[in-house]
Enzyme design. Structure first.
Site, PDB file in Angstrom:
ATOM      1  N   ARG A   7       0.850  -1.182   0.000  1.00 27.18           N
ATOM      2  CA  ARG A   7       0.000   0.000   0.000  1.00 27.18           C
ATOM      3  C   ARG A   7       0.888   1.235   0.000  1.00 27.18           C
ATOM      4  NH1 ARG A   7      -3.030  -3.358  -1.186  1.00 27.18           N
ATOM      5  NH2 ARG A   7      -5.134  -3.846  -0.387  1.00 27.18           N
TER       6      ARG A   7
ATOM      7  N   GLU B 103      -4.181   7.205  -4.544  1.00 25.02           N
ATOM      8  CA  GLU B 103      -4.510   6.505  -5.783  1.00 25.02           C
ATOM      9  C   GLU B 103      -5.903   6.944  -6.231  1.00 25.02           C
ATOM     10  OE1 GLU B 103      -4.161   2.268  -5.484  1.00 25.02           O
ATOM     11  OE2 GLU B 103      -2.094   2.337  -4.771  1.00 25.02           O
TER      12      GLU B 103
ATOM     13  N   HIS C 276      -1.431  -0.030  -9.674  1.00 30.63           N
ATOM     14  CA  HIS C 276      -1.964  -1.041  -8.756  1.00 30.63           C
ATOM     15  C   HIS C 276      -2.514  -2.251  -9.531  1.00 30.63           C
ATOM     16  CE1 HIS C 276      -3.698  -1.399  -4.408  1.00 30.63           C
ATOM     17  NE2 HIS C 276      -3.356  -2.587  -4.891  1.00 30.63           N
TER      18      HIS C 276
END
Length: 362
Positions: A275, A304, A323
């Site tokens: 993360r 994000e 991601h």
């Protein structure tokens, strides 16, 4: 004799159902009514948007819910006994009332990502080591530069380099496996120290032929969430550091200026597939600009999506992906394998796998 309680399996997912899923579920779990609701991925708050996609009455009779982000209000799911989340982490639902105010067991898809993400980690590391972006620039310009560049003579292969895996779960174990095959030395770090062979075993879902089931690959193990323990790990002459740990209150901004200065000893290469918030991003940019790190590969950022004007885009020697390192054609199939395992165990009254420990946040 009491009438058995009706069972309903409700899937609410942002991906199409795999072929023959309903038939397979009926054959393996005939006691369950099955319903699949497909929705487009939505980044809004799950509780705020779930009623736009699934009428509340759909949850009333559900005893098992399969989801990624969509969770109902606790009042709308009085019969719910098990939640299976199609992700490894649960930080995205950690503030939802289902998570904070109920004791409904939540299981994750931990274990499905290892092969895909380990390949992504090694791909980005090898691309950086072998100057792949530079070669591609030559190709686009139709240049044959073998005789005119000396930079490729500085390429160092991975044999003998040390990779530190910060977070030795299912993903970290497969990264260790492929790194070991490349001739690297592997050291592992876990939040809870693993001092015995039994403690180092992987008790979760394992894709056959992958990972490190018995925990025998690392040449050394480290553990703890205090800074002294972390710094001791980072001081072990690490050439490559991979972050594969969950995001919790204790891991947010775990790595910043002090940690990057330690890694500067070997000018380590940093890979983050966990993360973005685990890293202090401005500190990372400064470390790359100073040359404290020789490069970084990030599949996750903070925030994000990463804004177009964020300075991270232009940091030197960096590769950024949106991601996607864990995405692949086998993801759904493996996630439903975990569900099948847990439905079978639940029917037999056995212990479930991949159960979230709410007090730890994962």
């Amino acid at each position: 004799m009491a009438t058995p309680k009706p069972e309903k399996l409700l899937c609410v997912l942002p991906l199409p159902a795999p072929p023959n899923l309903e038939q397979q579920m009926k054959e393996k779990h005939p006691e369950m009514d099955f319903e699949y609701i497909f929705h487009r991925f939505d980044t809004r708050n799950a509780l705020a948007c779930v009623k736009d996609i699934v009428p509340p009455e759909k949850f009333q009779s559900a005893t098992v819910l399969v989801t990624l982000t969509m969770l109902p209000d606790p009042a709308d799911c009085p019969n719910l006994e098990l939640i299976h989340v199609f992700s490894a982490g649960t930080n995205h639902i950690a503030n939802h009332p289902i998570f904070t105010n109920t004791k409904i067991p939540i299981c994750t898809a931990t274990g499905v990502h290892g092969p895909q993400i380990a390949e992504w980690v090694l791909m980005t590391l090898l691309a950086h080591n072998h100057l792949l972006p530079r070669m591609y620039e030559f190709q686009k310009k139709h240049l044959w530069e073998r005789e005119r560049t000396m930079e490729f003579h500085r390429v160092r292969d991975l044999v003998g380099q040390r990779i530190g895996v910060l977070g030795y779960g299912s993903i970290g174990r497969q990264i260790a496996r492929v790194s070991k095959a490349m001739g690297m030395d592997v050291i592992a770090y876990t939040a809870t120290p693993k001092k015995t062979p039994e403690a180092r075993q992987d008790s979760g879902y394992i894709v056959p032929g992958t990972g490190d089931p018995d925990g025998s690959i690392p040449s050394a193990w480290f553990g703890g969430l205090d800074k002294d323990s972390l710094h001791n790990f980072l001081e072990q002459d690490i050439d490559v550091l991979v972050l594969s740990l969950p995001l919790t209150a204790k891991t947010r901004h775990l790595l910043g200026e002090a940690e990057f200065e330690i890694l500067a000893k070997k000018q380590a290469f940093l890979v983050n597939i966990s993360r973005g918030e685990i890293i202090d991003q401005p500190d990372l940019i400064r470390a790359l600009e100073k040359g404290s790190l020789r490069g970084a590969a990030l599949d996750v950022t903070d925030p994000e999506p990463l804004p177009k004007d964020d300075p991270l885009w232009d940091a030197p020697n960096i590769l950024i992906a949106p991601h996607i390192s864990g995405v692949g054609s086998a993801y759904s199939e493996r996630a439903f394998q975990i569900l099948d395992i847990n439905l079978t165990r639940r029917a037999k009254g056995e212990k479930l796998i991949n159960v979230v420990q709410r007090e730890r946040g994962y």
